[in-house]
Design a protein around this motif. Structure first.
Motif, PDB file in Angstrom:
ATOM      1  N   MET A 174      -3.600  38.114   5.046  1.00  0.00           N
ATOM      2  CA  MET A 174      -2.137  38.185   4.579  1.00  0.00           C
ATOM      3  C   MET A 174      -2.587  36.281   4.104  1.00  0.00           C
ATOM      4  O   MET A 174      -3.116  35.437   4.622  1.00  0.00           O
ATOM      5  CB  MET A 174      -1.341  38.163   5.649  1.00  0.00           C
ATOM      6  N   GLN A 175      -1.915  36.360   2.768  1.00  0.00           N
ATOM      7  CA  GLN A 175      -3.010  34.931   1.744  1.00  0.00           C
ATOM      8  C   GLN A 175      -1.379  34.198   2.532  1.00  0.00           C
ATOM      9  O   GLN A 175      -0.331  34.529   2.148  1.00  0.00           O
ATOM     10  CB  GLN A 175      -2.704  35.440   0.589  1.00  0.00           C
ATOM     11  N   THR A 176      -1.392  33.110   2.751  1.00  0.00           N
ATOM     12  CA  THR A 176      -0.892  32.249   3.217  1.00  0.00           C
ATOM     13  C   THR A 176      -0.394  31.032   2.104  1.00  0.00           C
ATOM     14  O   THR A 176      -1.291  30.965   0.913  1.00  0.00           O
ATOM     15  CB  THR A 176      -1.364  30.890   4.534  1.00  0.00           C
ATOM     16  N   GLU A 177       0.302  29.811   2.193  1.00  0.00           N
ATOM     17  CA  GLU A 177       1.095  29.481   1.420  1.00  0.00           C
ATOM     18  C   GLU A 177      -0.786  27.973   0.899  1.00  0.00           C
ATOM     19  O   GLU A 177      -0.592  27.840  -0.643  1.00  0.00           O
ATOM     20  CB  GLU A 177       2.141  28.488   1.758  1.00  0.00           C
ATOM     21  N   ARG A 178      -0.851  28.050   2.124  1.00  0.00           N
ATOM     22  CA  ARG A 178      -2.205  26.478   1.449  1.00  0.00           C
ATOM     23  C   ARG A 178      -2.990  27.863   1.220  1.00  0.00           C
ATOM     24  O   ARG A 178      -3.211  27.049   0.112  1.00  0.00           O
ATOM     25  CB  ARG A 178      -2.123  26.079   3.146  1.00  0.00           C
ATOM     26  N   ASP A 179      -3.551  29.116   0.748  1.00  0.00           N
ATOM     27  CA  ASP A 179      -3.729  30.336   0.795  1.00  0.00           C
ATOM     28  C   ASP A 179      -3.923  29.735  -0.743  1.00  0.00           C
ATOM     29  O   ASP A 179      -4.793  29.753  -1.789  1.00  0.00           O
ATOM     30  CB  ASP A 179      -4.795  31.204   0.770  1.00  0.00           C
ATOM     31  N   SER A 180      -2.971  29.846  -1.412  1.00  0.00           N
ATOM     32  CA  SER A 180      -2.447  30.081  -2.451  1.00  0.00           C
ATOM     33  C   SER A 180      -2.965  28.544  -3.343  1.00  0.00           C
ATOM     34  O   SER A 180      -2.989  28.889  -4.496  1.00  0.00           O
ATOM     35  CB  SER A 180      -0.779  30.340  -2.571  1.00  0.00           C
ATOM     36  N   GLU A 235      -4.751  27.338  -2.701  1.00  0.00           N
ATOM     37  CA  GLU A 235      -6.513  26.635  -2.516  1.00  0.00           C
ATOM     38  C   GLU A 235      -6.575  27.719  -3.854  1.00  0.00           C
ATOM     39  O   GLU A 235      -7.958  27.172  -4.603  1.00  0.00           O
ATOM     40  CB  GLU A 235      -7.394  27.153  -1.531  1.00  0.00           C
ATOM     41  N   THR A 295      -2.891  19.291  -1.324  1.00  0.00           N
ATOM     42  CA  THR A 295      -1.954  19.843   0.142  1.00  0.00           C
ATOM     43  C   THR A 295      -3.180  20.969   0.448  1.00  0.00           C
ATOM     44  O   THR A 295      -3.100  21.630   1.392  1.00  0.00           O
ATOM     45  CB  THR A 295      -0.920  21.022  -0.656  1.00  0.00           C
TER      46      THR A 295
END
Length: 267
Positions: free
Chosen positions: A1-7, A9, A78
């Motif tokens: 599951m993609q986290t906000e931090r992943d998005s 990045e 971020t």
């Protein structure tokens, strides 16, 4: 599951592709960029994701920039590792150039820009030119409008050549005079806008809406559904214009700079 931090990045990586440096090296998975000191983005460490496995990463970075006669600069967002910003601050790195990453839906921007252009009849009559590679006329106008010295021509020519396709160099003219221009680059669903500028003598005529509309329309023909741009936080007129078109700040980023690397000469 993609986290906000992943998005964050993912978007950082896509945006970095629009501004390729003249030379690159790596410290593990961190990209170290150098371009003779022209623009911080092309002369900084793209420090996102986890820390390098090599515990000596800071010394390696500083030695690299010292060997190029450049200050050591880190791009901090971020998506950067936790505590990196404070660590660099403790090492004497100065905060520099806070910026916003702003994003929007392409269709919304196109609709809003077209609507606002109706208030400026002259913005509806501009001549539009789109080329897939940079032209001398485009680059001449860009350097003039930005008031950049001729010495920067080589960098921006090379930068434009290195930008990935599909890309477009977009120009708006009023009776043959270039009044606005910009560069659009598409990667997947995302369109990135860089080098957007309106002639200083023609601001307040809706030409900002017109150039963003032209760029957005072209990007949609290339399959983009989302768009982003990076803007200096204190550029209030630009931020205000983008917000009127539906852009929202996704996250912030800034640079950390260390100018005095003389102590590395003997290291």
């Amino acid at each position: 599951m993609q986290t906000e931090r992943d998005s964050f990045e993912l978007l950082d990586r896509i945006a970095a592709n629009t501004w390729p440096a003249e030379s690159n090296t790596w410290v593990d998975h961190w990209l170290i960029r150098a371009s003779n000191g022209i623009t911080k983005r092309a002369n900084s460490v793209f420090a996102i994701g986890s820390y390098p496995h090599d515990d000596n990463w800071l010394s390696l970075v500083e030695q690299f920039y010292h060997s190029h006669g450049l200050p050591a600069i880190f791009h901090i967002s971020t998506a950067s590792p936790d505590q990196l910003d404070s660590l660099l601050q403790d090492q004497g790195y100065e905060l520099d150039t806070p910026c916003y990453m702003m994003t929007a839906d392409c269709q919304q921007v196109a609709t809003q820009a077209e609507k606002r252009m109706q208030q400026y009849p002259s913005a509806l009559d501009l001549e539009l030119e789109i080329t897939q590679s940079i032209t001398k006329e485009w680059l001449d106008a860009f350097l003039l409008l930005e008031q950049y010295p001729e010495e920067r021509r080589g960098f921006y020519q090379g930068l434009s050549d290195r930008m990935p396709a599909p890309k477009a160099f977009i120009t708006l003219k009023d009776q043959g005079q270039i009044v606005a221009l910009g560069t659009a680059i598409v990667e997947g669903e995302w369109a990135g806008f860089v080098n957007v500028i309106v002639h200083e003598e023609h601001r307040g005529k809706g030409y900002g809406y017109a150039i963003i509309h032209a760029m957005t329309t072209w990007c949609m023909t290339q399959g983009a559904t989302q768009q982003y741009l990076q803007v200096i936080a204190n550029n209030v007129p630009a931020v205000t214009l983008y917000e009127k078109l539906g852009y929202q700040m996704k996250y912030g980023y800034h640079y950390r700079v260390k100018y005095d690397l003389a102590d590395l000469v003997s290291s």
